[in-house]
Design a protein around this motif. Sequence first.
Motif, PDB file in Angstrom:
ATOM      1  N   ASN A   8       0.850  -1.191   0.000  1.00 31.22           N
ATOM      2  CA  ASN A   8       0.000   0.000   0.000  1.00 31.22           C
ATOM      3  C   ASN A   8       0.884   1.238   0.000  1.00 31.22           C
ATOM      4  O   ASN A   8       1.693   1.423   0.914  1.00 31.22           O
ATOM      5  CB  ASN A   8      -0.901  -0.016   1.232  1.00 31.22           C
ATOM      6  CG  ASN A   8      -1.891   1.150   1.248  1.00 31.22           C
ATOM      7  OD1 ASN A   8      -1.496   2.291   1.027  1.00 31.22           O
ATOM      8  ND2 ASN A   8      -3.153   0.844   1.483  1.00 31.22           N
ATOM      9  N   THR A  42      -1.481  -1.565  -3.726  1.00 37.22           N
ATOM     10  CA  THR A  42      -2.738  -1.112  -3.137  1.00 37.22           C
ATOM     11  C   THR A  42      -2.676   0.380  -2.907  1.00 37.22           C
ATOM     12  O   THR A  42      -1.634   0.899  -2.480  1.00 37.22           O
ATOM     13  CB  THR A  42      -3.005  -1.850  -1.819  1.00 37.22           C
ATOM     14  OG1 THR A  42      -3.254  -3.237  -2.115  1.00 37.22           O
ATOM     15  CG2 THR A  42      -4.220  -1.291  -1.085  1.00 37.22           C
ATOM     16  N   GLU A  71      -8.518   0.749  -3.276  1.00 36.11           N
ATOM     17  CA  GLU A  71      -9.409   0.786  -2.112  1.00 36.11           C
ATOM     18  C   GLU A  71     -10.272   2.047  -2.190  1.00 36.11           C
ATOM     19  O   GLU A  71      -9.780   3.116  -2.552  1.00 36.11           O
ATOM     20  CB  GLU A  71      -8.604   0.812  -0.813  1.00 36.11           C
ATOM     21  CG  GLU A  71      -7.869  -0.472  -0.551  1.00 36.11           C
ATOM     22  CD  GLU A  71      -7.143  -0.439   0.773  1.00 36.11           C
ATOM     23  OE1 GLU A  71      -6.778   0.657   1.238  1.00 36.11           O
ATOM     24  OE2 GLU A  71      -6.917  -1.519   1.356  1.00 36.11           O
ATOM     25  N   GLU A 152     -11.188  -9.123   2.576  1.00 35.53           N
ATOM     26  CA  GLU A 152      -9.951  -8.783   3.290  1.00 35.53           C
ATOM     27  C   GLU A 152     -10.302  -8.619   4.746  1.00 35.53           C
ATOM     28  O   GLU A 152     -11.099  -7.750   5.115  1.00 35.53           O
ATOM     29  CB  GLU A 152      -9.296  -7.523   2.722  1.00 35.53           C
ATOM     30  CG  GLU A 152      -8.003  -7.167   3.449  1.00 35.53           C
ATOM     31  CD  GLU A 152      -7.198  -6.053   2.816  1.00 35.53           C
ATOM     32  OE1 GLU A 152      -7.268  -5.900   1.579  1.00 35.53           O
ATOM     33  OE2 GLU A 152      -6.495  -5.333   3.555  1.00 35.53           O
ATOM     34  N   GLY A 191      -5.314  -7.444   6.188  1.00 33.95           N
ATOM     35  CA  GLY A 191      -4.502  -6.233   6.210  1.00 33.95           C
ATOM     36  C   GLY A 191      -4.975  -5.226   7.231  1.00 33.95           C
ATOM     37  O   GLY A 191      -6.082  -5.325   7.750  1.00 33.95           O
ATOM     38  N   HIS A 192      -4.126  -4.304   7.479  1.00 31.28           N
ATOM     39  CA  HIS A 192      -4.237  -3.132   8.351  1.00 31.28           C
ATOM     40  C   HIS A 192      -3.427  -3.285   9.631  1.00 31.28           C
ATOM     41  O   HIS A 192      -3.678  -4.163  10.443  1.00 31.28           O
ATOM     42  CB  HIS A 192      -5.678  -2.722   8.696  1.00 31.28           C
ATOM     43  CG  HIS A 192      -5.705  -1.314   9.216  1.00 31.28           C
ATOM     44  ND1 HIS A 192      -5.848  -0.211   8.402  1.00 31.28           N
ATOM     45  CD2 HIS A 192      -5.521  -0.828  10.458  1.00 31.28           C
ATOM     46  CE1 HIS A 192      -5.765   0.886   9.136  1.00 31.28           C
ATOM     47  NE2 HIS A 192      -5.568   0.548  10.386  1.00 31.28           N
ATOM     48  N   GLY A 193      -2.417  -2.452   9.740  1.00 31.02           N
ATOM     49  CA  GLY A 193      -1.592  -2.421  10.943  1.00 31.02           C
ATOM     50  C   GLY A 193      -0.558  -3.526  11.029  1.00 31.02           C
ATOM     51  O   GLY A 193       0.095  -3.693  12.062  1.00 31.02           O
ATOM     52  N   ASN A 212      -2.145  -7.091   2.609  1.00 30.71           N
ATOM     53  CA  ASN A 212      -1.954  -5.712   2.155  1.00 30.71           C
ATOM     54  C   ASN A 212      -1.350  -4.904   3.290  1.00 30.71           C
ATOM     55  O   ASN A 212      -1.952  -4.773   4.372  1.00 30.71           O
ATOM     56  CB  ASN A 212      -3.274  -5.115   1.681  1.00 30.71           C
ATOM     57  CG  ASN A 212      -3.675  -5.712   0.342  1.00 30.71           C
ATOM     58  OD1 ASN A 212      -3.003  -5.487  -0.665  1.00 30.71           O
ATOM     59  ND2 ASN A 212      -4.743  -6.489   0.333  1.00 30.71           N
ATOM     60  N   ILE A 213      -0.143  -4.389   3.023  1.00 35.96           N
ATOM     61  CA  ILE A 213       0.667  -3.748   4.058  1.00 35.96           C
ATOM     62  C   ILE A 213       1.275  -2.470   3.496  1.00 35.96           C
ATOM     63  O   ILE A 213       1.805  -2.461   2.389  1.00 35.96           O
ATOM     64  CB  ILE A 213       1.785  -4.689   4.534  1.00 35.96           C
ATOM     65  CG1 ILE A 213       1.211  -6.043   4.973  1.00 35.96           C
ATOM     66  CG2 ILE A 213       2.582  -4.037   5.672  1.00 35.96           C
ATOM     67  CD1 ILE A 213       2.252  -7.110   5.266  1.00 35.96           C
ATOM     68  N   GLY A 214       1.178  -1.390   4.283  1.00 37.97           N
ATOM     69  CA  GLY A 214       1.717  -0.136   3.763  1.00 37.97           C
ATOM     70  C   GLY A 214       2.464   0.688   4.790  1.00 37.97           C
ATOM     71  O   GLY A 214       3.679   0.898   4.675  1.00 37.97           O
ATOM     72  N   HIS A 215       1.750   1.108   5.829  1.00 37.85           N
ATOM     73  CA  HIS A 215       2.331   2.085   6.766  1.00 37.85           C
ATOM     74  C   HIS A 215       3.655   1.599   7.342  1.00 37.85           C
ATOM     75  O   HIS A 215       4.645   2.343   7.359  1.00 37.85           O
ATOM     76  CB  HIS A 215       1.323   2.346   7.891  1.00 37.85           C
ATOM     77  CG  HIS A 215       1.726   3.436   8.816  1.00 37.85           C
ATOM     78  ND1 HIS A 215       2.376   3.197  10.009  1.00 37.85           N
ATOM     79  CD2 HIS A 215       1.581   4.798   8.718  1.00 37.85           C
ATOM     80  CE1 HIS A 215       2.619   4.341  10.612  1.00 37.85           C
ATOM     81  NE2 HIS A 215       2.144   5.322   9.871  1.00 37.85           N
TER      82      HIS A 215
END
Length: 242
Positions: A8, A42, A71, A152, A191-193, A212-215
């Motif tokens: 992401n 993403t 998204e 997800e 995903g998230h966090g 799904n990984i971003g931060h």
Amino acid sequence: MSIYLGVNIDHIATLRQARKTRYPSPVEAALMAETAGADSITLHLREDRRHIQDADVAILRQVLKTKMNLEMAVTEEMLAIACTTRPQDVCLVPEKREELTTEGGLDVAGQLPKMQAACARLAEAGICVSLFIDADFAQLDAAHVAGAPVVEIHTGHYADAPSDAAREIEFERIRQAVAYGRSLGLTVNAGHGLTYHNVQPIAALPGIHELNIGHAIVAQALFVGWKEAVAEMKRLMVEAAR
Ligand SMILES: CC(=O)[C@@H](O)[C@H](O)COP(=O)(O)O
Ligand SMILES: NCC(=O)COP(=O)(O)O
């Protein structure tokens, strides 16, 4: 078991938007991430355009070599953008203007006709639809009835758990949700966090398809470089999924 990494790039754009410059380029970051091992890219086009811009979406749709997972909230504006852009994947997420980040999953069960219509419209445009939901059997059932082939699972409560015991409870919820989603024939992502420290138990779950990984990757890139940050996350995931 294959496990796929969706990188992401939202927070590459967060840094750019801080001064409204042309750098850092989310497009450049996405192409480098693909080279470094990302299986998809993403990006969350938020209604308030706090990070990803419409132009980012348009350019990336033309140049990505893997696939785009766009998204978005379930609104007419966003559905129209999706049907014009036609990314390979769309993930429908809840959105509240005042939120710092996504706070939970979509309430699919509570708005089934709206979700069925959105899923049908996106599928008609040739888009693979994913619904971002909590680890909840009723939401999994509703996603299946809504016609989404993919879900997800929101891992934010797992990631933000205040204690090991609380994290274990959240992990077990996710484990059961992945197994139940698979029993319904759904492709199950998460995903998230997720971070370098909490990703491996999720990546190791039987039946999980894509994370799904971003931060956390953007943050790690400040210290080790973007390509290495992506490659390390992919290495951890593949190692766990063996
Ligand atoms: C849906 C989700 O969990 C993430 O894509 C998150 O929305 C990233 O975007 P923000 O960091 O702007 O919330
Ligand atoms: N859907 C989750 C995502 O795309 C990235 O979330 P995060 O890793 O930035 O918390």
